[in-house]
Enzyme design. Structure first.
Site: not given
Ligand code: PEP
Length: 251
Positions: A8, A10, A97, A99, A170, A176, A215
């Site tokens: 992803n 973003k 997602h 976000e 997630e 993040g 992460s």
């Molecule tokens: C994501 O954006 O779905 C995500 C898991 O980000 P990160 O790996 O940076 O935590």
């Protein structure tokens, strides 16, 4: 069944950066994805087509959209339809997602509409679900996952190939932040999700993959991939550089 490793991106990368990242990734992989893996890159809308063209260098690489609107066309200023992203080479979409849920304010209902419309339009879909830290600390993990999952999958088109729908667990507090969920947390959440999927999808439930995201890094990818009910990874930050993403997808 292949494990899915999804990137992803973003709101990062212009067309030049997208092309160069994919070309470096191709070098890292010698143009070939391992047979036990399916790799999907989710770039921003503006570089979907450039990523799709560059991605032809890597045999089997798929491209997906980070979001889609639940209508094929119309007076929806600023929105992008499933057909539009398919025209740019996308075969996958992300929905729900965290976000989009927590920064943009998307409801469970809108996530459900996007999910079913994208599937009915011929895209495969990764639906993201996960609890906030407050919800986890209040002991609401089970209820939040059950609610988000049942809400998102309430109107699946029929007949449905269970491989076309993928769930990404997630935890919001791990995205993040550099904080990865513990192996115990991941096993527990994925088991809850599998249990609910049994009621929704039925007997072919094991054909629906459950990914972990939050992460993920080259250092923890292989351990997470070995856990029960983990069928792949959704990677944000560590997917932006070819060398770290290659290490994860070769883990
Ligand atoms: C994501 O954006 O779905 C995500 C898991 O980000 P990160 O790996 O940076 O935590």
């Amino acid at each position: 069944m292949q494990q899915i490793i999804a990137a992803n991106w973003k709101m990062f990368k212009n067309a030049t950066e997208a092309r160069s990242m994919i070309s470096e990734l191709s070098k890292e992989l010698n143009g070939k994805i391992p047979e036990n893996r399916k790799v999907i890159i989710f770039p921003p809308f503006t570089v979907l087509e450039a990523s799709f063209e560059a991605g032809k260098e890597i045999d089997g690489l798929c491209i997906g959209a980070q979001d889609v609107f639940p209508a094929q066309e119309g007076a929806y200023t600023g929105e992008i339809s499933p057909q539009m992203v398919k025209d740019c080479g996308a075969t996958w979409a992300l929905t729900g997602h965290s976000e989009r849920r927590h920064v943009i304010g998307e409801s469970d209902t809108l996530v459900a509409q996007k999910t079913s419309f994208a599937l009915a339009s011929g895209l495969d879909v990764i639906v993201c679900i996960g609890e906030t830290l407050e919800q986890r600390e209040a002991g609401e993990l089970y209820d939040v996952l059950a609610r988000q999952l049942h809400a998102a999958l309430v109107k699946l088109p029929t007949p449905l190939n269970p491989e076309c729908i993928v769930i990404a667990y997630e935890p919001v507090w791990a995205i993040g932040t550099g904080k990865t969920a513990s192996t115990y947390d991941i096993i527990e959440a994925h088991a809850i999700i599998r249990e609910h999927l049994k009621n929704i999808i039925g007997v072919s439930v094991f054909e629906t993959r459950i990914l972990y995201g939050g992460s993920v890094k080259p250092e923890n990818a292989s351990e997470i991939l070995s856990l029960d009910n983990v069928d792949g990874l959704l990677v944000g930050g560590a997917s932006l550089k070819a060398d770290s993403f290659a290490k994860i997808l070769l883990a």
